[in-house]
Design an enzyme around this catalytic site. Structure first.
Site: not given
Ligand code: NAD
Length: 489
Positions: A149, A173, A176, A226, A281, A380
């Site tokens: 997000f 995708k 959400e 994450s 991140c 984090e």
């Molecule tokens: P998230 O992991 O909750 O969601 C990311 C994606 O995974 C979404 O599209 C979501 O629908 C999907 N998802 C969520 N839970 C899932 C599950 N249990 N099974 C399968 N798919 C699932 O992350 P977020 O809260 O949207 O974003 C924040 C995180 O992203 C932070 O940890 C941040 O550090 C990381 N991030 C990393 C980078 C990088 O380049 N390393 C860049 C931006 C964000």
């Protein structure tokens, strides 16, 4: 109730899902739309759409593919302000932060416009007396992108522009929680002349992700989110035979040496820790002051934090800091602050004060005297909570960098070249800042997280991005010079 549509077969489609996630305006708490949790069958429709487009798109001459990207870049510039407005609305970023989000994405499109040069292979003539050798970079097929997000424009654009430039077709995708910018990006791609089905957007959550990771017609998956989910996507995707690049969370440490310039250092730390409400991140989450630097930072930063204008970003373009993404994130962060009591750390600036009445706000929070054994030193936080530690030596500061197991960024503020070099060489992370608060790689470089911040071999962006979305073919050609002569050519 507005349902966020998916974009499949060049058409906007409303899912039949019964489960939805609200898309908030985090500045007000208002619900903008509801994202459907699309079913496996709906995901399959998007994959089939992309699969049907692959032969036509992958055999479209590379110069023509580049032409579409050039038009896309022009359209993104034309619609820049509106895209920025969408990011402000669905993510809550301040105006300058949202501009940065869209700008960084456009820079990847700029890079992808150079695809005819980037994708060139190599030749080695006469590897034998009558044989030439050559290599080419070929597209993979259908690629999928799964995004978080916190960068609704930049992270999707880390993926699909380069993937399609290389001749692949794509299923995106988006998160959400922030799907509206992604949909607009797809609309503009169509307007730029991208043939229907080359880019598809499916709305969904966990089940959609699993369906993509397991789908037999998907060749490669790009994931950003994450670490827990990044690992899951990497394991599931690779065990289903896919190439996967999977970027996870982070815990970035900033070191301040006593010889650092105080003014510019504190400005950079404030930006790194509190920019995007700490939801990056590459956020600077721990600052380590050596000798007298620790107290100086806490005093100056607290003064600065007290003056922050924390206002709803959708109606205040001069807001210094926006909200976090939703009520659950706010609750989690407030609990983290609440639970500090009794851990020995001191609250030098309390982010629970002076907040707007509605929306999901948490103010800049500074926690001083954090020690390596505390959760704050290793987990984090993903919010505007900055921990301050006081190591006794540079070596001890370097040890802090390994506590979390992550490996995105490390920063040092100093005017000492030796100390800077020491960190650049020894920090266990892939992106290093010397007097730079957020050393996030730009589009010409790989976004090179290490350890628990990345799973895979080839990162997004730069030449690693091109290599990720292509595979090599080598061609050896034998000729018969006598035959050529016999024909009189
Ligand atoms: P998230 O992991 O909750 O969601 C990311 C994606 O995974 C979404 O599209 C979501 O629908 C999907 N998802 C969520 N839970 C899932 C599950 N249990 N099974 C399968 N798919 C699932 O992350 P977020 O809260 O949207 O974003 C924040 C995180 O992203 C932070 O940890 C941040 O550090 C990381 N991030 C990393 C980078 C990088 O380049 N390393 C860049 C931006 C964000």
């Amino acid at each position: 109730m507005t349902i966020t549509p998916s974009y499949i077969n060049g058409e906007w489609i409303t899912s039949n899902a019964t489960q939805h996630t609200p898309v908030y305006n985090p500045s007000t708490g208002e619900i903008l739309s509801q994202t459907p949790h699309s079913s496996r069958q709906e995901i399959d429709q998007a994959v089939q759409s992309a699969k049907n487009a692959f032969i036509g798109w992958s055999t479209t001459p590379v110069l023509k593919r580049a032409t579409v990207l050039f038009r896309y870049k022009a359209l993104l510039e034309e619609h820049f302000s509106k895209l920025v407005g969408l990011v402000v609305k669905e993510n809550g970023k301040t105006l300058p932060e949202a501009k940065g989000d869209v700008r960084r994405g456009i820079e990847v499109v700029d890079f992808a416009c150079g695809i005819p040069h980037l994708i060139k292979g190599e030749t080695l003539p006469q590897i034998a007396s009558t044989m030439d050798g050559a290599s080419t970079y070929e597209p993979l097929g259908v690629c999928a992108g799964i995004t978080p997000f916190n960068f609704p424009a930049m992270v999707p654009m880390w993926m699909f522009p380069l993937a399609i430039a290389c001749g692949n077709t794509f299923v995106l995708k988006p998160s959400e929680k922030t799907p509206l910018t992604a949909n607009r990006l797809a609309e503009l791609a169509k307007e730029a002349g991208l043939p229907d089905r080359v880019l598809n957007v499916v709305q969904g959550a966990r089940e959609a992700v699993d369906a993509l990771c397991e789908h037999p017609d998907i060749s490669a998956i790009s994931f950003v989110g994450s670490t827990r989910v990044a690992k899951h996507v990497y394991t599931t995707g690779t065990s289903h035979g896919k190439r996967v690049q999977s970027a996870g969370g982070a815990k970035n440490v900033m070191i301040v040496m006593p010889d650092a310039d105080p003014e510019s250092t504190v400005r950079a730390i404030a930006g790194a820790a509190f920019g995007c409400a700490g939801q990056r991140c590459m956020a600077g989450s721990v600052v380590l002051g050596l000798e007298q630097a620790g107290q100086g930072i806490v005093d100056r930063l607290s003064d600065m934090a007290d003056k922050f204008k924390i206002l709803p970003t959708d109606s205040n373009p001069d807001s210094d800091m926006g909200p976090v993404i939703d009520g659950a994130a706010r609750e989690r962060l407030l609990n983290t602050i609440e639970n500090l009591a009794g851990q020995g750390a001191q609250l030098a600036s309390d982010g629970r004060r002076g907040l707007p009445n509605s929306g999901f706000f948490v103010g800049p929070t500074i926690v001083d005297h954090v020690t390596p054994d505390m959760n704050l030193a290793r987990d984090e936080v993903f919010g505007p909570i900055l921990s301050v530690g006081r190591p006794e030596s540079l070596d001890e500061a370097i040890e802090w960098m390994s506590l979390s197991g992550y490996g995105n960024g490390a920063v040092i503020f100093t005017s000492n070249g030796g100390a800077a070099r020491e960190i650049a060489r020894k920090a266990p992370c892939g992106m290093i800042g010397v007097n730079v608060g957020v050393p996030a790689a730009i589009s010409q470089f790989a976004f090179s997280g290490w350890n628990q911040s990345f799973f895979g071999d080839l990162h997004v962006q730069g030449m690693e991005g091109v290599r990720f979305y292509t595979r090599q073919k080598v061609v050896f050609s034998r000729w018969d010079s006598n035959y050529v002569r016999k024909l009189g050519w």
